[in-house]
Design an enzyme around this catalytic site. Structure first.
Site, PDB file in Angstrom:
ATOM      1  N   ASP A 113       0.964  -1.004   0.561  1.00 47.48           N
ATOM      2  CA  ASP A 113       0.353  -0.484   0.583  1.00 47.48           C
ATOM      3  C   ASP A 113       1.110   0.933   0.143  1.00 47.48           C
ATOM      4  O   ASP A 113       1.743   1.043  -1.085  1.00 47.48           O
ATOM      5  CB  ASP A 113      -0.783  -0.134   1.950  1.00 47.48           C
ATOM      6  CG  ASP A 113      -2.215   0.661   1.135  1.00 47.48           C
ATOM      7  OD1 ASP A 113      -2.987   0.628   0.766  1.00 47.48           O
ATOM      8  OD2 ASP A 113      -1.812   1.775   2.037  1.00 47.48           O
ATOM      9  N   TYR A 263      -2.650  11.064   1.535  1.00 49.01           N
ATOM     10  CA  TYR A 263      -2.986  11.057   1.205  1.00 49.01           C
ATOM     11  C   TYR A 263      -2.862  12.947   0.756  1.00 49.01           C
ATOM     12  O   TYR A 263      -3.717  12.979  -0.702  1.00 49.01           O
ATOM     13  CB  TYR A 263      -4.896  10.997   1.733  1.00 49.01           C
ATOM     14  CG  TYR A 263      -4.538   9.427   1.323  1.00 49.01           C
ATOM     15  CD1 TYR A 263      -4.951   8.785   0.985  1.00 49.01           C
ATOM     16  CD2 TYR A 263      -4.632   8.886   2.895  1.00 49.01           C
ATOM     17  CE1 TYR A 263      -5.246   7.149   0.784  1.00 49.01           C
ATOM     18  CE2 TYR A 263      -4.864   7.726   2.970  1.00 49.01           C
ATOM     19  CZ  TYR A 263      -4.865   6.437   1.853  1.00 49.01           C
ATOM     20  OH  TYR A 263      -5.203   5.173   2.225  1.00 49.01           O
ATOM     21  N   HIS A 321      -6.830  -6.123  -1.246  1.00 52.35           N
ATOM     22  CA  HIS A 321      -5.580  -5.706  -0.946  1.00 52.35           C
ATOM     23  C   HIS A 321      -4.578  -6.056  -0.162  1.00 52.35           C
ATOM     24  O   HIS A 321      -3.903  -6.003   0.787  1.00 52.35           O
ATOM     25  CB  HIS A 321      -6.790  -4.060  -0.615  1.00 52.35           C
ATOM     26  CG  HIS A 321      -5.388  -3.119  -0.272  1.00 52.35           C
ATOM     27  ND1 HIS A 321      -5.046  -2.303  -1.255  1.00 52.35           N
ATOM     28  CD2 HIS A 321      -5.405  -2.374   0.707  1.00 52.35           C
ATOM     29  CE1 HIS A 321      -3.782  -1.446  -0.984  1.00 52.35           C
ATOM     30  NE2 HIS A 321      -4.307  -1.163   0.204  1.00 52.35           N
TER      31      HIS A 321
END
Length: 354
Positions: A113, A263, A321
């Site tokens: 990730d 982010y 994921h």
């Protein structure tokens, strides 16, 4: 080491560039070093199934809580530190500072990730210190030469719509308010029809629908603090109640502000990486894709060979994921095979200066 018991691992702390980092350190002190980096919403704990096996093979495995996560400091940006502090270049400097403190010269990088993106980008700034790179789910993508906003990218790749919500103040407030609900929803089995981190279904409205934004970029009423809470999915088979509780308690220490900052660094990373747009990664690399990962689908890795001459590709089927937990044995085997056949001959018997 017992993967079900976080306290059975060796926990340590280090001050790196004015940040207190927490990390786990296992395996022989003189073994080749693997530095493993997690993503969001994760911790060092995401590697709990792999650490004991890699250590038993003679590797020293160092696994930090990255900046903003768990027991590592999570300074507020931009109030306390600039947002650049959360960029990949800055975090790479921290990771190298940790190796310097431990007397380690060269390292094998392993990521998932955001941690996958971190290990690829760390190569830009410290290529001479990298023996090999392994990434789960996160492909190597060359740096862009033209800046694209997140909103523009989501128009082309709607699976990342949840990141628009992650960039809003409401996300931090809502996640901090009830971390257990957040983790019960987020760390759910990717084979469940209610999964959030694999291919979405109508039930998967936590990020894709309830946490979306309107045409003006404003979060919907369900997103706002004090608004309707997300419904709670039943815990999938990926986590026990004890493991779920550990995630919730660790994120409860400092909240989600630090993790969500990752982010918000799109422009920061673009500016830092622009000089490296033509980089060729000249170390052996392993890329493991997850068939059902809707955020990082396998086709995103289709052009990696153009930038990585010595690339090993492996695909894991019927997993999303959270590949490290859902298919832990298969993932561990891919990692060990790569280390045995592509890396072992390149690692000196003693990789530590101590």
């Amino acid at each position: 080491m017992n993967p079900a018991d976080p306290s059975s691992f060796t926990h340590k702390y280090a001050y790196l560039n004015n940040i207190r980092y927490h990390y786990v350190d296992e395996g022989p002190r003189d073994g080749p070093v693997i530095l493993a980096c997690h993503g969001f919403p994760d911790l060092w704990f995401g590697w709990r199934h792999h650490i004991p096996i890699l250590a038993s093979k003679g590797y020293r495995v160092i696994v930090p809580d990255l900046l903003g996560f768990g027991q590592t400091d999570a300074p507020h940006a931009p109030e306390i530190v600039p947002l650049t502090r959360y960029g990949h270049k800055s975090v790479a400097k921290d990771l190298m500072a940790l190796l310097d403190q431990l007397g380690i010269d060269k390292v094998i990088l392993l990521g998932h990730d955001w941690g996958g993106q971190q290990v690829w980008r760390t190569y830009f700034y410290y290529p001479e210190r990298i023996i090999a790179i392994m990434s789960l789910c996160t492909p190597y993508l060359p740096p862009a030469t033209h800046y694209t906003t997140l909103e523009e990218f989501v128009e082309l790749f709607p699976a990342w719509e949840y990141q628009l919500y992650f960039n809003t103040p409401e996300a931090e407030v809502n996640f901090d308010e009830d971390p257990e609900t957040f983790f019960r929803n987020a760390l759910n089995t990717s084979c469940s029809p209610n999964t959030l981190m694999a291919k979405p279904t109508e039930a998967d409205d936590i990020y894709v629908q309830e946490f979306s934004s309107d045409d003006d970029g404003n979060s919907n009423s369900e997103n706002s603090a004090g608004g309707e809470k997300p419904k709670v999915l039943k815990r999938g088979p990926l986590l026990t109640e004890a493991e779920l509780g550990y995630y919730a308690s660790e994120f409860g220490r400092r909240g989600f502000h630090g993790g969500l900052n990752w982010y918000k660094t799109r422009r920061v990373n673009f500016d830092d990486e622009l000089p490296h747009a033509d980089t060729i990664v000249k170390v052996p690399c392993l890329m493991v894709t997850a068939e059902l990962d809707f955020a990082l689908p396998p086709e995103m890795a289709s052009s990696m060979h153009e930038s990585i001459p010595d690339l090993t590709m492996r695909a894991v089927k019927d997993t999303g994921h959270w590949i490290m937990t859902e298919k832990k044995d298969e993932v561990t085997q891919h990692i060990c095979d790569f280390l045995d056949f592509k890396v072992a001959s390149k690692t000196p018997p003693l990789n530590s200066k101590i």
